[in-house]
Scaffold this active site. Sequence first.
Site, PDB file in Angstrom:
ATOM      1  N   GLY A 101       0.834  -1.193   0.000  1.00  0.00           N
ATOM      2  CA  GLY A 101       0.000   0.000   0.000  1.00  0.00           C
ATOM      3  C   GLY A 101       0.872   1.247   0.000  1.00  0.00           C
ATOM      4  O   GLY A 101       2.010   1.215   0.461  1.00  0.00           O
ATOM      5  N   GLN A 148       3.063  10.072   1.092  1.00  0.00           N
ATOM      6  CA  GLN A 148       4.344   9.365   1.250  1.00  0.00           C
ATOM      7  C   GLN A 148       5.321   9.671   0.113  1.00  0.00           C
ATOM      8  O   GLN A 148       6.516   9.454   0.248  1.00  0.00           O
ATOM      9  CB  GLN A 148       4.122   7.847   1.315  1.00  0.00           C
ATOM     10  CG  GLN A 148       3.435   7.395   2.593  1.00  0.00           C
ATOM     11  CD  GLN A 148       3.263   5.885   2.599  1.00  0.00           C
ATOM     12  OE1 GLN A 148       2.305   5.363   2.065  1.00  0.00           O
ATOM     13  NE2 GLN A 148       4.219   5.189   3.186  1.00  0.00           N
ATOM     14  N   CYS A 177       5.715   0.011   7.522  1.00  0.00           N
ATOM     15  CA  CYS A 177       5.365   1.138   6.655  1.00  0.00           C
ATOM     16  C   CYS A 177       6.606   1.543   5.875  1.00  0.00           C
ATOM     17  O   CYS A 177       7.694   1.628   6.432  1.00  0.00           O
ATOM     18  CB  CYS A 177       4.870   2.297   7.521  1.00  0.00           C
ATOM     19  SG  CYS A 177       4.488   3.780   6.576  1.00  0.00           S
ATOM     20  N   LEU A 178       6.423   1.821   4.595  1.00  0.00           N
ATOM     21  CA  LEU A 178       7.560   2.208   3.749  1.00  0.00           C
ATOM     22  C   LEU A 178       8.169   3.532   4.214  1.00  0.00           C
ATOM     23  O   LEU A 178       9.319   3.816   3.916  1.00  0.00           O
ATOM     24  CB  LEU A 178       7.119   2.297   2.284  1.00  0.00           C
ATOM     25  CG  LEU A 178       6.669   0.964   1.652  1.00  0.00           C
ATOM     26  CD1 LEU A 178       6.113   1.196   0.254  1.00  0.00           C
ATOM     27  CD2 LEU A 178       7.797  -0.058   1.612  1.00  0.00           C
ATOM     28  N   HIS A 200      -4.635   1.745   7.325  1.00  0.00           N
ATOM     29  CA  HIS A 200      -3.271   2.266   7.381  1.00  0.00           C
ATOM     30  C   HIS A 200      -3.072   3.378   6.341  1.00  0.00           C
ATOM     31  O   HIS A 200      -2.558   4.457   6.654  1.00  0.00           O
ATOM     32  CB  HIS A 200      -2.291   1.100   7.143  1.00  0.00           C
ATOM     33  CG  HIS A 200      -0.842   1.479   7.150  1.00  0.00           C
ATOM     34  ND1 HIS A 200       0.057   0.954   8.052  1.00  0.00           N
ATOM     35  CD2 HIS A 200      -0.132   2.316   6.347  1.00  0.00           C
ATOM     36  CE1 HIS A 200       1.255   1.476   7.806  1.00  0.00           C
ATOM     37  NE2 HIS A 200       1.174   2.297   6.774  1.00  0.00           N
ATOM     38  N   GLU A 201      -3.517   3.121   5.098  1.00  0.00           N
ATOM     39  CA  GLU A 201      -3.293   4.115   4.036  1.00  0.00           C
ATOM     40  C   GLU A 201      -4.172   5.343   4.218  1.00  0.00           C
ATOM     41  O   GLU A 201      -3.732   6.470   3.971  1.00  0.00           O
ATOM     42  CB  GLU A 201      -3.543   3.494   2.650  1.00  0.00           C
ATOM     43  CG  GLU A 201      -2.617   2.329   2.297  1.00  0.00           C
ATOM     44  CD  GLU A 201      -1.143   2.567   2.588  1.00  0.00           C
ATOM     45  OE1 GLU A 201      -0.681   3.717   2.497  1.00  0.00           O
ATOM     46  OE2 GLU A 201      -0.461   1.589   2.938  1.00  0.00           O
ATOM     47  N   HIS A 236      -2.727   7.751   6.589  1.00  0.00           N
ATOM     48  CA  HIS A 236      -1.686   8.612   6.000  1.00  0.00           C
ATOM     49  C   HIS A 236      -2.288   9.916   5.466  1.00  0.00           C
ATOM     50  O   HIS A 236      -1.645  10.958   5.494  1.00  0.00           O
ATOM     51  CB  HIS A 236      -0.992   7.899   4.824  1.00  0.00           C
ATOM     52  CG  HIS A 236       0.161   7.017   5.227  1.00  0.00           C
ATOM     53  ND1 HIS A 236       1.271   7.488   5.886  1.00  0.00           N
ATOM     54  CD2 HIS A 236       0.371   5.687   5.038  1.00  0.00           C
ATOM     55  CE1 HIS A 236       2.125   6.479   6.095  1.00  0.00           C
ATOM     56  NE2 HIS A 236       1.608   5.376   5.588  1.00  0.00           N
TER      57      HIS A 236
END
Length: 169
Positions: free
Chosen positions: A46, A51, A93-94, A135-136, A139
């Site tokens: 994701g 991000q 998370c990236l 999660h996304e 963000h």
Amino acid sequence: MAVLEILQFPDLTLRRRAATIPQIDEAIHRLAQDMAETMYVAPGIGLAAPQVGVPQRLIVVDLSAGERPGELITLINPEIVCKEGELRMEEGCLSVPDLRETVARCRRVVVKGMDLEGRAVELEGEDLLAVALQHEIDHLDGILFLDHLSQLKRSRYAAKVRKAGSAGS
Ligand code: ZN
């Protein structure tokens, strides 16, 4: 398509509330494609526009990380309209490298938004998909999975990042 730079904690762009996308133009199509490409290269399941430094409400999710065609979900202005149950799952998370922690989330969500064609979509997600969507969408509101952890774990991670930053270069 292009692979974009993924911003990392503690970058402040990750903390901004992303803006609603008023209209889906060529730039949004390109951004969505680049985000998918970036997610696949990372690899991750994701990615949210903030991000990659774009404070707009756009997310991509693919639970197969590009392994299975047709699993890519692109959502514009997504909103969680219904939440049910509880689930604890390990997340990463990236934008928060080298950290995986268990987070409590809702087991089931219904998400409303738009696809790239501007059609209204309603998506139901359970388990891993529900977690990825929450999660996304977090963000987009400047929330990182870190924020769901204890104060102790958060400050430990922040200290580790600070130390790594000062040790490097
Ligand atoms: Zn993330």
